[in-house]
Design a protein around this motif. Sequence first.
Motif, mmCIF file in Angstrom:
data_model
loop_
_atom_site.group_PDB
_atom_site.id
_atom_site.type_symbol
_atom_site.label_atom_id
_atom_site.label_comp_id
_atom_site.label_asym_id
_atom_site.label_seq_id
_atom_site.Cartn_x
_atom_site.Cartn_y
_atom_site.Cartn_z
ATOM 1 N N ARG A 175 41.119 88.373 68.203
ATOM 2 C CA ARG A 175 40.491 87.187 67.617
ATOM 3 C C ARG A 175 39.689 86.487 68.715
ATOM 4 O O ARG A 175 40.199 85.637 69.440
ATOM 5 C CB ARG A 175 41.529 86.233 67.041
ATOM 6 C CG ARG A 175 41.950 86.534 65.618
ATOM 7 C CD ARG A 175 42.610 87.878 65.438
ATOM 8 N NE ARG A 175 43.265 87.983 64.137
ATOM 9 C CZ ARG A 175 43.854 89.078 63.705
ATOM 10 N NH1 ARG A 175 43.882 90.174 64.472
ATOM 11 N NH2 ARG A 175 44.429 89.104 62.505
ATOM 12 N N LEU A 176 38.453 86.903 68.838
ATOM 13 C CA LEU A 176 37.618 86.430 69.932
ATOM 14 C C LEU A 176 36.744 85.259 69.489
ATOM 15 O O LEU A 176 36.458 85.093 68.309
ATOM 16 C CB LEU A 176 36.734 87.570 70.436
ATOM 17 C CG LEU A 176 37.470 88.851 70.852
ATOM 18 C CD1 LEU A 176 36.483 89.928 71.248
ATOM 19 C CD2 LEU A 176 38.466 88.574 71.968
ATOM 20 N N ARG A 177 36.335 84.472 70.458
ATOM 21 C CA ARG A 177 35.449 83.346 70.148
ATOM 22 C C ARG A 177 34.011 83.728 70.471
ATOM 23 O O ARG A 177 33.752 84.528 71.358
ATOM 24 C CB ARG A 177 35.860 82.096 70.934
ATOM 25 C CG ARG A 177 35.599 82.163 72.425
ATOM 26 C CD ARG A 177 36.000 80.865 73.121
ATOM 27 N NE ARG A 177 35.338 79.712 72.502
ATOM 28 C CZ ARG A 177 35.634 78.455 72.775
ATOM 29 N NH1 ARG A 177 36.594 78.191 73.652
ATOM 30 N NH2 ARG A 177 34.991 77.465 72.215
ATOM 31 N N ASP A 178 33.082 83.191 69.695
ATOM 32 C CA ASP A 178 31.663 83.481 69.891
ATOM 33 C C ASP A 178 31.083 82.549 70.947
ATOM 34 O O ASP A 178 31.238 81.323 70.865
ATOM 35 C CB ASP A 178 30.891 83.316 68.582
ATOM 36 C CG ASP A 178 31.347 84.298 67.528
ATOM 37 O OD1 ASP A 178 31.639 85.454 67.895
ATOM 38 O OD2 ASP A 178 31.423 83.914 66.339
ATOM 39 N N GLY A 238 25.816 84.658 72.356
ATOM 40 C CA GLY A 238 26.047 85.753 71.426
ATOM 41 C C GLY A 238 27.174 86.675 71.827
ATOM 42 O O GLY A 238 27.544 87.573 71.065
ATOM 43 N N SER A 239 27.717 86.469 73.026
ATOM 44 C CA SER A 239 28.830 87.301 73.468
ATOM 45 C C SER A 239 30.133 86.813 72.836
ATOM 46 O O SER A 239 30.187 85.734 72.252
ATOM 47 C CB SER A 239 28.954 87.252 74.988
ATOM 48 O OG SER A 239 29.248 85.926 75.416
ATOM 49 N N ARG A 240 31.171 87.623 72.950
ATOM 50 C CA ARG A 240 32.480 87.243 72.431
ATOM 51 C C ARG A 240 33.505 87.395 73.548
ATOM 52 O O ARG A 240 33.485 88.371 74.294
ATOM 53 C CB ARG A 240 32.860 88.108 71.229
ATOM 54 C CG ARG A 240 31.804 88.139 70.134
ATOM 55 C CD ARG A 240 32.292 88.874 68.910
ATOM 56 N NE ARG A 240 33.280 88.078 68.189
ATOM 57 C CZ ARG A 240 34.083 88.571 67.242
ATOM 58 N NH1 ARG A 240 34.032 89.863 66.961
ATOM 59 N NH2 ARG A 240 34.939 87.786 66.613
ATOM 60 N N ARG A 241 34.397 86.447 73.643
ATOM 61 C CA ARG A 241 35.388 86.495 74.714
ATOM 62 C C ARG A 241 36.721 85.977 74.201
ATOM 63 O O ARG A 241 36.782 85.236 73.210
ATOM 64 C CB ARG A 241 34.931 85.638 75.898
ATOM 65 C CG ARG A 241 34.869 84.149 75.592
ATOM 66 C CD ARG A 241 34.692 83.327 76.859
ATOM 67 N NE ARG A 241 34.667 81.890 76.599
ATOM 68 C CZ ARG A 241 35.767 81.152 76.436
ATOM 69 N NH1 ARG A 241 36.965 81.708 76.476
ATOM 70 N NH2 ARG A 241 35.650 79.843 76.223
ATOM 71 N N PRO A 242 37.812 86.349 74.877
ATOM 72 C CA PRO A 242 39.125 85.842 74.464
ATOM 73 C C PRO A 242 39.232 84.345 74.736
ATOM 74 O O PRO A 242 38.577 83.800 75.631
ATOM 75 C CB PRO A 242 40.095 86.622 75.363
ATOM 76 C CG PRO A 242 39.324 87.794 75.858
ATOM 77 C CD PRO A 242 37.907 87.344 75.955
ATOM 78 N N TYR A 243 40.064 83.677 73.973
ATOM 79 C CA TYR A 243 40.358 82.273 74.236
ATOM 80 C C TYR A 243 41.183 82.183 75.521
ATOM 81 O O TYR A 243 41.971 83.079 75.841
ATOM 82 C CB TYR A 243 41.154 81.662 73.081
ATOM 83 C CG TYR A 243 40.322 81.429 71.839
ATOM 84 C CD1 TYR A 243 39.613 80.241 71.668
ATOM 85 C CD2 TYR A 243 40.261 82.398 70.841
ATOM 86 C CE1 TYR A 243 38.859 80.027 70.521
ATOM 87 C CE2 TYR A 243 39.503 82.192 69.690
ATOM 88 C CZ TYR A 243 38.805 81.008 69.543
ATOM 89 O OH TYR A 243 38.043 80.793 68.414
#
Length: 231
Positions: free
Chosen positions: A76-79, A83-88
């Motif tokens: 469940r990654l954050r935007d 435009g990239s996605r990373r862990p909380y």
Amino acid sequence: MRRIDMLLDRMGVDREDVLRVEGEGGLSYASGVPEAEVRELLRGEPPRTPGQAEEAVVEARHRRVVERILFLRATRLRDGADGSRRPYSLAEIAAAAGTSAQWLDKMIRTGKAPNLDHAAGIAGFFGERIEFLVAEPVEALGRVLQQIHRDLLERTVERQDMDLQRLRNAGPESQVDPALGVVAYAARALADVPDDTAQPLIALIESVARRSREERARENRAALEAGGGAQ
């Protein structure tokens, strides 16, 4: 799984389209069960179990909760703004659970599961209920499959209602659409029967027809195999 396969067959939907294991939205993602274990359970293999000692059972339960938290963080990654996605971050997750990043980091390192309040806070942060963290693999996967079955059943009934109404509106002189199969003839014969009575009868007729098709397919395969052996 047998009930799901029956509905997929009735709807003409490919199994992989609904029962995809990997990727976002797949069975592993939705259940929190690792992909390899999902495939084992779908094949009917017995679930993995810890030792019988009480300490082993408790340790496995704690480890499962921590693994599910890490699973949520990894999937469940954050935007990002770019435009990239990373862990909380641990700090973001800990704040939702009402604790500190240091405590969360220690929990992960030691494998000691949080209390129910903190666990519920972490699950809620990712949009899940606490059951996602604590359910055993069979239960977790079963819950996802039950929801898939309910969704397919609703779609099947909706489509059957549409087919039934279309046939009734077309009138007795219209051509039967071959794509509707036996349901078309059943609907035509039951055109004046109330829906709550007609629907179970149509479903029964479809079930009998499907079994007949499966039996003919088995007979054809057997005949081909016998012919190949004779040669």
